[in-house]
Design a protein around this motif. Structure first.
Motif, PDB file in Angstrom:
ATOM      1  N   THR A 167      48.193  10.479  -3.005  1.00 31.68           N
ATOM      2  CA  THR A 167      47.902   9.285  -3.806  1.00 31.68           C
ATOM      3  C   THR A 167      48.603   8.060  -3.236  1.00 31.68           C
ATOM      4  O   THR A 167      48.041   6.964  -3.235  1.00 31.68           O
ATOM      5  CB  THR A 167      48.333   9.502  -5.265  1.00 31.68           C
ATOM      6  OG1 THR A 167      49.718   9.890  -5.311  1.00 31.68           O
ATOM      7  CG2 THR A 167      47.500  10.577  -5.929  1.00 31.68           C
ATOM      8  N   ASP A 168      49.818   8.237  -2.737  1.00 30.40           N
ATOM      9  CA  ASP A 168      50.537   7.106  -2.130  1.00 30.40           C
ATOM     10  C   ASP A 168      49.807   6.600  -0.892  1.00 30.40           C
ATOM     11  O   ASP A 168      49.677   5.386  -0.682  1.00 30.40           O
ATOM     12  CB  ASP A 168      51.960   7.517  -1.765  1.00 30.40           C
ATOM     13  CG  ASP A 168      52.848   7.717  -2.983  1.00 30.40           C
ATOM     14  OD1 ASP A 168      52.447   7.272  -4.082  1.00 30.40           O
ATOM     15  OD2 ASP A 168      53.927   8.329  -2.854  1.00 30.40           O
TER      16      ASP A 168
ATOM     17  N   ASP B 123      46.608   4.918  -2.018  1.00 34.59           N
ATOM     18  CA  ASP B 123      46.937   3.634  -2.639  1.00 34.59           C
ATOM     19  C   ASP B 123      47.246   2.578  -1.582  1.00 34.59           C
ATOM     20  O   ASP B 123      46.793   1.434  -1.679  1.00 34.59           O
ATOM     21  CB  ASP B 123      48.130   3.807  -3.577  1.00 34.59           C
ATOM     22  CG  ASP B 123      48.587   2.488  -4.164  1.00 34.59           C
ATOM     23  OD1 ASP B 123      47.839   1.906  -4.967  1.00 34.59           O
ATOM     24  OD2 ASP B 123      49.698   2.039  -3.805  1.00 34.59           O
TER      25      ASP B 123
ATOM     26  N   ARG C 231      45.071  -0.730  -0.974  1.00 33.79           N
ATOM     27  CA  ARG C 231      45.684  -2.053  -1.093  1.00 33.79           C
ATOM     28  C   ARG C 231      45.446  -2.885   0.151  1.00 33.79           C
ATOM     29  O   ARG C 231      45.212  -4.095   0.074  1.00 33.79           O
ATOM     30  CB  ARG C 231      47.185  -1.915  -1.372  1.00 33.79           C
ATOM     31  CG  ARG C 231      47.478  -1.608  -2.840  1.00 33.79           C
ATOM     32  CD  ARG C 231      48.951  -1.733  -3.183  1.00 33.79           C
ATOM     33  NE  ARG C 231      49.729  -0.622  -2.673  1.00 33.79           N
ATOM     34  CZ  ARG C 231      50.602  -0.697  -1.680  1.00 33.79           C
ATOM     35  NH1 ARG C 231      50.803  -1.869  -1.074  1.00 33.79           N
ATOM     36  NH2 ARG C 231      51.278   0.353  -1.285  1.00 33.79           N
TER      37      ARG C 231
ATOM     38  N   THR D 235      46.878   7.299 -12.713  1.00 34.33           N
ATOM     39  CA  THR D 235      46.864   6.967 -11.285  1.00 34.33           C
ATOM     40  C   THR D 235      45.569   7.435 -10.631  1.00 34.33           C
ATOM     41  O   THR D 235      44.945   6.702  -9.853  1.00 34.33           O
ATOM     42  CB  THR D 235      48.064   7.600 -10.576  1.00 34.33           C
ATOM     43  OG1 THR D 235      49.277   7.103 -11.148  1.00 34.33           O
ATOM     44  CG2 THR D 235      48.045   7.282  -9.080  1.00 34.33           C
TER      45      THR D 235
ATOM     46  N   ASP E 125      42.742   5.302 -11.734  1.00 34.21           N
ATOM     47  CA  ASP E 125      42.850   3.990 -11.095  1.00 34.21           C
ATOM     48  C   ASP E 125      42.381   4.044  -9.645  1.00 34.21           C
ATOM     49  O   ASP E 125      41.642   3.162  -9.184  1.00 34.21           O
ATOM     50  CB  ASP E 125      44.300   3.509 -11.168  1.00 34.21           C
ATOM     51  CG  ASP E 125      44.495   2.170 -10.469  1.00 34.21           C
ATOM     52  OD1 ASP E 125      43.914   1.174 -10.936  1.00 34.21           O
ATOM     53  OD2 ASP E 125      45.224   2.129  -9.450  1.00 34.21           O
ATOM     54  N   LEU E 126      42.788   5.085  -8.926  1.00 34.25           N
ATOM     55  CA  LEU E 126      42.403   5.205  -7.515  1.00 34.25           C
ATOM     56  C   LEU E 126      40.895   5.381  -7.383  1.00 34.25           C
ATOM     57  O   LEU E 126      40.261   4.761  -6.520  1.00 34.25           O
ATOM     58  CB  LEU E 126      43.135   6.382  -6.866  1.00 34.25           C
ATOM     59  CG  LEU E 126      44.641   6.212  -6.673  1.00 34.25           C
ATOM     60  CD1 LEU E 126      45.265   7.503  -6.166  1.00 34.25           C
ATOM     61  CD2 LEU E 126      44.949   5.073  -5.698  1.00 34.25           C
TER      62      LEU E 126
ATOM     63  N   ARG F 161      39.234   2.048  -8.231  1.00 32.59           N
ATOM     64  CA  ARG F 161      39.415   1.055  -7.164  1.00 32.59           C
ATOM     65  C   ARG F 161      38.543   1.376  -5.966  1.00 32.59           C
ATOM     66  O   ARG F 161      37.993   0.485  -5.317  1.00 32.59           O
ATOM     67  CB  ARG F 161      40.889   0.990  -6.757  1.00 32.59           C
ATOM     68  CG  ARG F 161      41.771   0.333  -7.798  1.00 32.59           C
ATOM     69  CD  ARG F 161      43.235   0.650  -7.559  1.00 32.59           C
ATOM     70  NE  ARG F 161      43.696   0.174  -6.262  1.00 32.59           N
ATOM     71  CZ  ARG F 161      44.846   0.543  -5.702  1.00 32.59           C
ATOM     72  NH1 ARG F 161      45.653   1.407  -6.336  1.00 32.59           N
ATOM     73  NH2 ARG F 161      45.208   0.065  -4.535  1.00 32.59           N
TER      74      ARG F 161
END
Length: 718
Positions: free
Chosen positions: A209-210, A213, A217, A282, A285-286, A289
């Motif tokens: 996930t990091d 993300d 971004r 999370t 959200d991912l 997005r």
């Protein structure tokens, strides 16, 4: 000790029984003395006395042992009881550590708690092992095993068995402690395994996930830097489009990242791990997005495509400047342009300038001879479209650049505009002060649609496009013929009747659009095709050389093209002579010299309108000049005048002046789509008035003059 006391009480209670048995036995024994039964009874009495003695000894031993180990037993019993309670508490404590947390920090905390728990177990392990070992040793030292064998008959338990219950109790407690200890360790190991697996999976999920993300971004930063499409420079649209497409390619692998994150989440659910609200948020959200990023990229590409289509270099937007207020250029759903007059609130297919041009062509309707009338209208159209500046090589380069090789394929409006833009961009570089690209492109598009797409379908054939452009470009006449023949010839260089018919059909549409087709045999090109193949002795196919020979005879359906070349050649010619009718001097354009009268010249205006003076008749022989004459030509014409002075009217009646190769004429009405069409003259009227062309090109190539009773078409480059 209490058990031993109970056992001792029972022994004392049975002492009287034992003594009575022994006393009675002795009496019976004395009465049986000397018999076999006395021996047997004696043995039984001895055995009973032995067992009774042994029982009392054991009882005494038990008493001494119990008295010695009573305190130890109590301590062991109490220790085992405490251990069982502690094990139960720890098992409850371990159970309360479940379930597995839903995110990495929570499970990491559970791991820390359980590690502390395991340290407690490790610390307690020696105590438990020592206690169990002490109990084991204590039990091995007890002499009570096998006492139950002494009494096989069911009866009240003797003291020995009651004492044995102490041993069983300790053994049972020890077994329970051992079992619970093993279960607690297994439970702890299983819990640790679950924690370790959860940590591994959650750490993998967090890393995934990091990573996702971060990549999202980075892409979102690029997306956030996008300017509104409406604020972009038109010239930069393609560059922006390429950049967004590049971004789409870069983020495409993120689909695998998103799928990997979602798969990891599903695996954790399968393992019974309920993700925390933070992790669920999370993930949502991912995914959101990622979807929004995809939508934004696709929308951006669509918007840029639309902007590029509507406003870019390959669009029609730049053509909006081809009209001025109150006019507005609009586009129909099939991309065909039309024009709105906001003052009159009307619309029309023709560009305002094209309408003005057609209206100006009405001034040429007084030219009585259709070939000249058509050629002069086309010359005015040619100059208005700036095609008189376009060389054949430049036209071919543009056609090749746009890969227009399949002549049977249709061209849509944007393809036509793109090719015309290429043509006029090049002309603008060479003639900056003469060429207005948007206006020229729009006007030429308008003309091509008027000629080849009267129904405004938004498509014309590639062959039609080439025929229109090449016919009006600046080139030698035979070079045009060769190029157009090549377009309909097969790979072997030959052309059959069907292909020739396609070329002649597209060619005849040009005068047809001006309402002049009736004088050129009508729209039916079959007679012209038939005459060509008759000229070729009815061969199934013709080659380029034979086609050129036939075109030099100027078939009626194509005569407008060589006349157009002569009109262009004569346009700026200045002759040092005076018109005998209107007195114009010098004569500009065509000069017509009478071969019946000396020094009788007519300007093209008077000749085309049919005016005469000083007894000159229209049927008299004349010579046409498109450039100033030389002294040799003057002498030659003087000699011809002398000859004609002695010729009678009967001579001229017996020598008709055929202009161009005749075909069956189909008279057609005016083209209703042309604002200023010309009156239609009959075939005979045309010939009697113009007495136009003869059949030999070679004579023209050696002479500037063209005799109207023996004339040919020039090969000048317009």
């Amino acid at each position: 000790m209490r058990q031993w006391q109970d056992l001792q009480g029972e022994i004392e209670a049975h002492t009287d029984i034992y003594h009575n048995l022994d006393e009675n036995g002795q009496k019976i024994l004395r009465s049986l003395e000397g018999s076999d039964d006395a021996v047997l009874l004696q043995r039984r009495l001895d055995n009973m006395n032995f067992k009774w003695s042994e029982l009392r000894k054991k009882s005494l031993n038990i008493r001494s042992h119990l008295e010695a180990s009573s305190d130890q037993w109590k301590r062991l019993h109490l220790s085992l009881q405490e251990l069982l309670v502690w094990l139960q508490l720890k098992d409850d404590e371990l159970s309360r550590q479940a379930p597995i947390g839903g995110d990495f920090p929570a499970v990491q905390k559970q791991n820390d708690v359980h590690r502390a728990f395991k340290r407690e177990l490790k610390t307690k392990e020696p105590v438990i092992m020592s206690t169990l070992e002490t109990v084991r040793i204590f039990l091995t030292e007890q002499p009570l095993e096998g006492l139950e064998k002494l009494y096989q008959e069911p009866r009240e338990l003797p003291p020995e068995e009651k004492a044995q219950n102490v041993t069983r109790l300790l053994r049972k407690q020890a077994e329970e402690v051992h079992t619970e200890w093993e279960k607690l360790n297994l439970h702890s190991a299983d819990w640790q395994r679950k924690i370790d697996e959860a940590l591994e999976r959650l750490q993998e999920l967090q890393e995934a996930t990091d990573e996702l993300d971060l990549k999202l971004r980075q892409a979102e930063v690029i997306k956030g830097s996008w300017q509104p499409v409406g604020d972009l420079l038109i010239d930069s649209l393609q560059d922006h489009l390429e950049k967004v497409k590049a971004l789409r390619g870069e983020i495409a692998p993120l689909k695998e990242n998103v799928s990997h994150v979602n798969d990891l989440a599903r695996q954790l659910t399968t393992l019974g791990i309920q993700l925390s609200p933070y992790n669920l948020s999370t993930l949502e959200d991912l995914n959101t997005r990622w979807k929004l990023l995809q939508v934004a990229v696709e929308d951006r590409i669509r918007q840029l495509h639309e902007a590029h289509r509507d406003f870019g270099p390959a669009s029609q937007h730049f053509l909006s400047t081809s009209v001025q207020g109150p006019w507005e250029r609009a586009i129909s759903p099939n991309k065909v342009p039309y024009y709105i007059n906001h003052e009159t609130q009307t619309t029309c297919w023709d560009h305002p300038k094209m309408t003005e041009l057609y209206q100006s062509l009405a001034d040429l309707n007084n030219v009585r001879f259709s070939a000249y009338r058509t050629a002069m209208k086309l010359r005015r159209l040619q100059k208005a479209l700036c095609l008189d500046l376009l060389s054949l090589s430049a036209a071919c380069d543009a056609l090749d650049q746009h890969n227009l090789k399949q002549n049977d394929q249709p061209m849509d409006i944007l393809q036509i505009i793109n090719c015309l833009t290429t043509i006029y961009d090049r002309l603008e570089q060479e003639h900056n002060n003469l060429v207005n690209v948007p206006l020229c492109v729009d006007m030429c598009l308008n003309w091509l649609l008027n000629v080849y797409d009267t129904g405004r379908t938004g498509r014309i054939r590639v062959l039609s496009f080439k025929t229109g452009i090449i016919s009006l470009c600046k080139a030698h006449l035979e070079d045009k013929y060769r190029y157009l023949f090549k377009q309909v010839a097969s790979s072997t260089g030959f052309c059959d009747q069907r292909r020739l018919g396609l070329l002649l059909h597209d060619s005849i549409q040009i005068p047809r659009q001006l309402g002049e087709v009736a004088s050129f045999g009508g729209s039916n090109i079959e007679p012209s095709v038939r005459s060509c193949f008759q000229f070729a002795n009815n061969k199934p196919e013709i080659e380029a050389a034979l086609f050129l020979d036939w075109m030099r005879l100027e078939p009626q359906s194509m005569v407008w093209l060589p006349v157009l070349h002569r009109v262009a050649a004569a346009e700026t010619a200045k002759h040092q002579a005076k018109c005998n009718i209107c007195k114009e001097c010098p004569i500009i354009g065509f000069r017509y010299r009478s071969l019946k009268h000396f020094n009788y010249d007519i300007c093209q205006s008077c000749f085309f309108s049919g005016r005469v003076a000083k007894g000159h008749k229209m049927h008299y022989p004349m010579v046409e000049y498109c450039t100033p004459t030389t002294s040799g030509e003057d002498v030659r014409d003087f000699a011809k005048v002398l000859k004609n002075k002695f010729r009678t009217k009967r001579y001229f009646a017996k020598h008709p002046r055929m202009g161009y190769l005749p075909v069956q004429t189909v008279l057609e009405g005016d083209n209703m789509e042309t604002p200023a069409s010309s009156p239609q003259l009959s075939h005979d009227d045309t010939h009697s008035r113009i007495e136009h062309y003869a059949s030999r090109l070679a004579e023209m190539e050696n002479s500037n003059g063209s005799y109207l009773n023996d004339s040919i078409s020039p090969n000048e480059s317009m």
